[in-house]
Design a protein around this motif. Structure first.
Motif, mmCIF file in Angstrom:
data_model
loop_
_atom_site.group_PDB
_atom_site.id
_atom_site.type_symbol
_atom_site.label_atom_id
_atom_site.label_comp_id
_atom_site.label_asym_id
_atom_site.label_seq_id
_atom_site.Cartn_x
_atom_site.Cartn_y
_atom_site.Cartn_z
ATOM 1 N N GLN A 65 2.203 17.215 -54.538
ATOM 2 C CA GLN A 65 3.582 17.962 -55.021
ATOM 3 C C GLN A 65 4.636 16.904 -55.118
ATOM 4 O OE1 GLN A 65 5.313 20.860 -52.586
ATOM 5 N NE2 GLN A 65 5.671 22.536 -54.571
ATOM 6 N N TYR A 85 3.375 26.141 -52.677
ATOM 7 C CA TYR A 85 2.051 25.319 -53.346
ATOM 8 C C TYR A 85 1.186 25.374 -52.110
ATOM 9 C CZ TYR A 85 -0.406 21.749 -55.826
ATOM 10 O OH TYR A 85 -1.476 21.058 -56.456
ATOM 11 N N LYS A 114 7.199 16.104 -58.425
ATOM 12 C CA LYS A 114 8.474 15.942 -58.649
ATOM 13 C C LYS A 114 8.909 14.709 -59.305
ATOM 14 C CE LYS A 114 9.420 19.669 -55.292
ATOM 15 N NZ LYS A 114 9.857 19.929 -53.936
ATOM 16 N N ILE A 164 8.317 14.685 -62.942
ATOM 17 C CA ILE A 164 9.293 15.592 -63.459
ATOM 18 C C ILE A 164 10.673 14.770 -63.754
ATOM 19 C CG2 ILE A 164 11.176 17.623 -63.447
ATOM 20 C CD1 ILE A 164 8.941 18.918 -62.096
ATOM 21 N N SER A 208 5.316 21.107 -63.593
ATOM 22 C CA SER A 208 6.634 21.665 -63.521
ATOM 23 C C SER A 208 6.464 22.724 -62.606
ATOM 24 C CB SER A 208 7.381 21.833 -64.738
ATOM 25 O OG SER A 208 7.461 21.005 -65.658
ATOM 26 N N ARG A 209 5.553 23.633 -63.005
ATOM 27 C CA ARG A 209 5.196 25.059 -62.043
ATOM 28 C C ARG A 209 4.838 24.665 -60.723
ATOM 29 N NH1 ARG A 209 5.376 29.014 -60.062
ATOM 30 N NH2 ARG A 209 3.950 31.106 -60.124
ATOM 31 N N TYR A 210 3.934 23.712 -60.643
ATOM 32 C CA TYR A 210 3.528 23.396 -59.204
ATOM 33 C C TYR A 210 4.740 22.834 -58.342
ATOM 34 C CZ TYR A 210 -1.403 23.636 -60.859
ATOM 35 O OH TYR A 210 -2.523 24.025 -61.275
ATOM 36 N N ALA A 211 5.603 21.953 -58.875
ATOM 37 C CA ALA A 211 6.549 21.144 -58.476
ATOM 38 C C ALA A 211 7.556 22.186 -57.778
ATOM 39 C CB ALA A 211 7.171 20.203 -59.182
ATOM 40 N N LYS A 212 7.772 23.300 -58.333
ATOM 41 C CA LYS A 212 8.830 24.131 -57.905
ATOM 42 C C LYS A 212 8.196 25.485 -57.187
ATOM 43 C CE LYS A 212 11.552 23.565 -62.019
ATOM 44 N NZ LYS A 212 11.021 23.506 -63.341
ATOM 45 N N MET A 213 6.866 25.515 -57.052
ATOM 46 C CA MET A 213 6.322 26.430 -56.119
ATOM 47 C C MET A 213 6.757 26.356 -54.588
ATOM 48 S SD MET A 213 2.192 27.107 -57.213
ATOM 49 C CE MET A 213 1.769 27.785 -58.662
ATOM 50 N N GLY A 214 7.480 27.285 -54.190
ATOM 51 C CA GLY A 214 7.699 27.269 -52.887
ATOM 52 C C GLY A 214 6.407 27.078 -51.917
#
Lengths: 247, 101
Positions: A72, A175, A76, A79, A167-173
């Protein structure tokens, strides 16, 4: 298109230089517009020193976040530095750099969001323990039942991800701690295009895997079943729609 | 309390935990333990004979006491785990703060 190859490392001092050299050779030969980033997950050996001495671009985490936490961090970074694709690559020498080309081709052909390098589509010569290969078969069956798609190697860490995906993975609280079959199911149900391509892999050269021992795989299995169960609860409705759209 | 009320209580507890996890109000990893706790309550409600058996096995004459004893141990275990987690978090916060300097 800019690619970032992320390599999570935990105590990989003996493997990482060879992995880096092979990757650099591959990038040079194919002229791929790719950067390599190692993420040192607070290793207790001299991984950091080895990375520094060999001038490998790396981030060092202040404490151990585990494989998924390290990944993760890489997402980040990708991104923040505007990369279009992330290539996940293991630091233990399991993955073969030249096999990246197969993933790249599959991605381009299908415009896939996620391409997974699978050891089990063709006989790649990779040997799994009995318990793990049984586990993989069960999870393949589960993915097929829930999403109607065939993914033979959901535990493979050898993947290409599009920007939308990382981007979705990076923002997943949340993950997941083990981003395997559960995450594949979730992403398919969210409408992402997941494809698999056969690749060769080799056994790790030095060190021990995070799935070694008796308790770790057992805990992993329980956790994974529970995680999939929770995804079914969360995505119940989209599961129904997805299966209907396939039929 | 009659058995039906007990079963409803156990069931509500399980549903409550599942909703919390679904809304991502606590982590999947931690929820596994609570789901287990909810399931145990439900099992005791459906099979009250089990509590009899455990009470006799522990040498406790009054059944509810066995239940309290088990619950007490479970809570102690959870507390210990929380203590350990808080400790780990404190260490990490300290580490982070020191790296900021």
């Amino acid at each position: 298109m800019r690619y970032l190859i992320i390599i999570p490392c935990y105590n990989e001092a003996l493997n990482i230089v060879k992995v880096f050299e092979d990757l650099t050779e591959f990038i040079g030969a194919t002229r791929l517009n790719a950067d390599i980033l190692a993420i040192n997950d607070s290793s207790t050996d001299n991984t950091e020193q080895v990375l520094r001495e060999n001038k490998i671009c790396f981030l060092s985490l202040p404490f151990n976040l585990g494989y998924s936490g390290a990944l993760q961090t890489g997402f980040k970074y990708a991104i923040a530095h505007n990369f279009d694709f992330v290539i996940q690559f293991d630091g233990d020498g399991q993955h073969i750099p030249t096999e990246i080309q197969k993933l790249l081709n599959a991605q381009a052909e299908n415009d896939a969001d996620i391409v997974i390098g699978s050891r089990f589509i063709l006989n790649s010569g990779y040997k799994h323990g009995l318990l793990r290969s049984l586990g993989t078969k069960i999870f393949t069956l589960l993915i097929n039942m829930i999403c109607g798609e065939k993914i033979t190697d959901p535990t493979s860490g050898f993947q290409i991800l599009k920007r939308e995906v990382f981007s979705r993975y990076a923002k997943m609280g949340a993950y997941p701690r083990y981003p395997d079959a559960n995450l594949v199911i979730q992403m398919i149900l969210e409408g992402f295009k997941v494809r698999e391509v056969p690749v060769k892999m080799q056994l790790r050269i030095f060190g021990v895997s995070m799935h070694a021992g008796f308790w770790n795989p057992l805990f992993y299995m329980v956790h994974m079943f529970y995680s999939i169960f929770m995804i079914i609860i969360q995505y119940g409705a989209s599961m129904f729609h997805h299966q209907k759209s396939i039929k | 309390m009659n058995q039906l009320a007990f079963i409803i209580l156990g069931f509500c507890l399980l549903v409550y935990i599942l909703i919390k996890v679904k809304n991502k109000q606590f982590s999947e990893r931690e929820s596994l333990m609570w789901i287990l706790a909810g399931a145990i309550v439900l099992v005791f409600a459906v099979f009250p004979g089990l509590l009899d058996f455990i009470a006799r096995f522990l040498g406790v004459y009054y059944q509810p006491t066995a239940l309290f004893l088990l619950t007490f141990f479970a809570i102690i275990l959870i507390l210990l785990r929380k203590e350990q987690q808080i400790n780990g978090l404190e260490e990490r916060v300290k580490e982070l703060a020191q790296q900021m300097l």
